[in-house]
Design an enzyme around this catalytic site. Structure first.
Site, PDB file in Angstrom:
ATOM      1  N   TYR A 120       0.837  -1.207   0.000  1.00 40.03           N
ATOM      2  CA  TYR A 120       0.000   0.000   0.000  1.00 40.03           C
ATOM      3  C   TYR A 120       0.869   1.253   0.000  1.00 40.03           C
ATOM      4  O   TYR A 120       0.597   2.204  -0.730  1.00 40.03           O
ATOM      5  CB  TYR A 120      -0.911   0.000   1.238  1.00 40.03           C
ATOM      6  N   PHE A 164      -6.738  19.998 -24.919  1.00 37.82           N
ATOM      7  CA  PHE A 164      -7.356  18.702 -25.178  1.00 37.82           C
ATOM      8  C   PHE A 164      -8.718  18.689 -24.464  1.00 37.82           C
ATOM      9  O   PHE A 164      -8.922  19.433 -23.519  1.00 37.82           O
ATOM     10  CB  PHE A 164      -6.444  17.596 -24.652  1.00 37.82           C
ATOM     11  N   ASP A 165      -9.647  17.849 -24.898  1.00 37.91           N
ATOM     12  CA  ASP A 165     -11.023  17.965 -24.385  1.00 37.91           C
ATOM     13  C   ASP A 165     -11.149  17.753 -22.873  1.00 37.91           C
ATOM     14  O   ASP A 165     -11.859  18.500 -22.202  1.00 37.91           O
ATOM     15  CB  ASP A 165     -12.014  17.098 -25.178  1.00 37.91           C
ATOM     16  N   ASP A 194       1.222  19.734 -20.912  1.00 43.22           N
ATOM     17  CA  ASP A 194       0.328  18.584 -21.057  1.00 43.22           C
ATOM     18  C   ASP A 194       1.142  17.583 -21.877  1.00 43.22           C
ATOM     19  O   ASP A 194       1.290  17.713 -23.087  1.00 43.22           O
ATOM     20  CB  ASP A 194      -0.961  19.019 -21.769  1.00 43.22           C
ATOM     21  N   ALA A 237       1.404  14.232 -22.687  1.00 42.13           N
ATOM     22  CA  ALA A 237       1.066  12.881 -23.152  1.00 42.13           C
ATOM     23  C   ALA A 237       2.037  12.373 -24.228  1.00 42.13           C
ATOM     24  O   ALA A 237       2.426  11.212 -24.219  1.00 42.13           O
ATOM     25  CB  ALA A 237      -0.364  12.862 -23.689  1.00 42.13           C
ATOM     26  N   LYS A 276      -0.266   7.143 -23.573  1.00 39.28           N
ATOM     27  CA  LYS A 276       0.188   7.466 -24.928  1.00 39.28           C
ATOM     28  C   LYS A 276       1.665   7.056 -25.053  1.00 39.28           C
ATOM     29  O   LYS A 276       1.950   5.885 -25.167  1.00 39.28           O
ATOM     30  CB  LYS A 276      -0.003   8.952 -25.235  1.00 39.28           C
ATOM     31  N   HIS A 311     -19.259  13.940 -26.501  1.00 38.35           N
ATOM     32  CA  HIS A 311     -19.035  13.020 -27.627  1.00 38.35           C
ATOM     33  C   HIS A 311     -18.887  11.576 -27.193  1.00 38.35           C
ATOM     34  O   HIS A 311     -19.128  10.663 -27.964  1.00 38.35           O
ATOM     35  CB  HIS A 311     -17.827  13.464 -28.461  1.00 38.35           C
TER      36      HIS A 311
HETATM   37  C1  LIG Z   1      -5.206  11.680 -23.539  1.00 42.01           C
HETATM   38  C2  LIG Z   1      -4.906  13.062 -23.203  1.00 42.01           C
HETATM   39  C3  LIG Z   1      -5.311  13.627 -21.992  1.00 42.01           C
HETATM   40  C4  LIG Z   1      -6.183  12.899 -20.997  1.00 42.01           C
HETATM   41  O1  LIG Z   1      -5.620  11.720 -20.556  1.00 42.01           O
HETATM   42  P1  LIG Z   1      -6.460  10.410 -20.193  1.00 42.01           P
HETATM   43  O2  LIG Z   1      -5.388   9.433 -19.828  1.00 42.01           O
HETATM   44  O3  LIG Z   1      -7.246  10.014 -21.381  1.00 42.01           O
HETATM   45  O4  LIG Z   1      -7.319  10.752 -19.037  1.00 42.01           O
HETATM   46  C5  LIG Z   1      -4.943  14.931 -21.736  1.00 42.01           C
HETATM   47  N1  LIG Z   1      -4.238  15.646 -22.628  1.00 42.01           N
HETATM   48  C6  LIG Z   1      -3.831  15.137 -23.797  1.00 42.01           C
HETATM   49  C7  LIG Z   1      -3.044  15.977 -24.747  1.00 42.01           C
HETATM   50  C8  LIG Z   1      -4.157  13.833 -24.136  1.00 42.01           C
HETATM   51  O5  LIG Z   1      -3.780  13.346 -25.322  1.00 42.01           O
END
Ligand SMILES: *Cc1c(COP(=O)(O)O)cnc(C)c1O
Length: 463
Positions: free
Chosen positions: A73, A125-126, A216, A218, A259, A453
């Site tokens: 844990y 990003f959304d 951000d 990813a 990603k 969406h």
């Molecule tokens: C996928 C993504 C996110 C969100 O991440 P999740 O793992 O899907 O929650 C945020 N910003 C970018 C640029 C992304 O590609």
């Protein structure tokens, strides 16, 4: 002429069988799914390009890591392995595992954004946009003009328009700008990269006004590959060095590890300054929402695979093959006269559905039309990145018009072969030949208030 396919930097040990339904079956399935591809079962998709998120194939080393995972844990060895990897690769002092990217946003953003404040990004990003809005903030996208012209081939179309950004800061007042977010690569602009020069300039502006800069992150590795390929002074630098320099310009990062870190689940918050008072607040939020701060919603085995994947994502032969897949697909589309966000970006090919269906207005979602056609034609599942995804104005409730109407062919990492890519191109060619026959798109019959969406129901617009 199509360019050569870059051979895989791996071989295949485990396979997953696929089946393809008949056209009649696919038409029934998509109707039952209310024309929302998120409602389909994966077993009913032949090639699944819905997302490159969490759909990656792990390596032998990562699977071995799964067995080594320490499920304690608190203070698990897998946690410390992850901390060491993040410190080594990004040079950040504090590392907070979380279960995925939006969890990082949910934990961090309310600590930085309060009601009525603005957040500026090259492009949100959304989910990132949603978490700014849930924290009471408002989002402003500031991507360079070139990004809005899908047929214009320019490097680094993901960049921030720094002049516009500074103008917004002086108009709104620097005290009203809570954060600046640099999305690398710029997902919503078609996986377009951000240059080191642009990151340096954005960082200088943020420093000047005292605004925190968040990456951000990813697609940290794919972005670095483009910097090396297209930014002269980085030609001979190692990918790892480029990543470290890129992250040195920011204060914090949020990462969806699903990603470029080549795992199926995971996320990270990084804070550069180990003495920052925000760290205690991150830990507190994490304990409330995600789990104790040494696991943050992940199993020990997840952290173990992630620590390994963070490095595998940086391998240059792998990146050459990976970006090579996009370039190969794109060159075939060039031959067929099919428009896409050019030059092709990092994690997929973004087809310009406005060019395919000029007769369909944004409020009938041309990119959703193409997504449905791809499924009907060949069992290929993709994702709309356009007005349908963008949604309604949070203040007026009116349908917003997106800058682009893209149908995204997201390519999972280390999953599909050259023959799969050829099959996709053939389907697109067949669809293009019939594109003029389609007169109308779709209307929404039900939608949730945010991130619609994923869940909305649609029906075809009739004459
Ligand atoms: C996928 C993504 C996110 C969100 O991440 P999740 O793992 O899907 O929650 C945020 N910003 C970018 C640029 C992304 O590609």
């Amino acid at each position: 002429m199509a360019i050569k396919y870059v051979p895989e930097s791996f071989r295949i040990k485990v396979v997953e069988p696929l089946r393809i339904l008949s056209r009649e079956e696919r038409e029934i399935k998509i109707r039952e799914a209310k024309y929302n591809l998120f409602n389909l079962r994966s077993e009913d998709c032949y090639i699944d390009l819905l997302t490159d998120s969490g759909t990656n194939a792990m390596s032998t080393e990562q699977w071995a890591g799964i067995m080594r995972g320490d499920e304690s844990y608190a203070g698990a060895s897998s946690y410390f392995k992850l901390i060491d990897a993040v410190k080594d690769i990004f040079g950040y002092d504090y590392v907070q595992p979380v279960h995925q990217g939006r969890a990082a946003e949910k934990v961090l953003f309310p600590l930085l954004i309060s009601k009525g404040k603005y957040a500026i990004s090259n492009m949100f990003f959304d989910t990132t946009r949603a978490h700014v809005e849930l924290a009471g903030g408002r989002c402003i996208d500031c991507v360079v003009k070139d990004a809005k012209n899908p047929s214009k081939r320019a490097p680094f179309k993901g960049n921030m328009d720094v002049g516009k950004m500074e103008k917004i800061i002086s108009e709104k007042g620097k005290e009203n700008i809570a954060i600046v977010v640099m999305t690398i690569t710029n997902n919503s602009a078609g996986g377009q990269p951000v240059s080191m020069k642009n990151m340096r300039e954005v960082s200088a502006v943020c420093n000047k006004y005292g605004i925190p800069l968040i990456i951000d992150a990813a697609r940290y590795a794919e972005n670095a590959y483009f910097v090396k390929r297209d930014e002269e002074e980085y030609k001979n630098r190692a990918i790892g060095d480029i990543v470290k320099e890129m992250f040195s310009y920011a204060d914090m990062f949020t990462m969806s590890a699903k990603k470029d870190a080549i795992v199926n689940m995971g996320g990270i918050i990084g804070v550069k300054d180990g003495d920052s008072p925000i760290i205690l607040k991150i830990k507190a939020n994490c304990i409330s929402y995600e789990g104790f701060y040494t696991y943050g919603g992940l199993s020990g085995r997840d952290m173990e695979a992630l620590a390994i994947g963070l490095y595998e994502g940086l391998d240059e032969d792998y990146l050459k093959y990976r970006i090579g897949q996009m370039e190969y697909l794109a060159s075939k589309l060039d031959d067929a006269g099919i428009a896409y966000q050019a030059p092709v970006g990092g994690h997929g090919v973004f087809i310009d559905a406005r060019a395919m269906y000029p007769q369909i207005p944004y409020f009938e979602f041309p990119a959703q039309v193409l997504a449905v056609e791809l499924y009907k034609e060949a069992g290929i599942r993709t994702c709309e990145i356009g007005s349908y995804m963008l949604g309604n104005d949070p203040d007026t409730g009116e349908q917003l018009q997106a800058e682009f109407e893209f149908t995204r062919l997201a390519i999972p990492r280390r999953v599909y072969t050259q023959a799969h890519l050829d099959f996709i191109v053939d389907a697109l060619i067949a669809i293009k030949e019939r594109a003029h026959e389609i007169k109308h798109g779709y209307r929404i019959t039900w939608e949730p208030p945010i991130l619609r969406h994923f869940q909305a129901s649609l029906e075809p617009v009739q004459e």
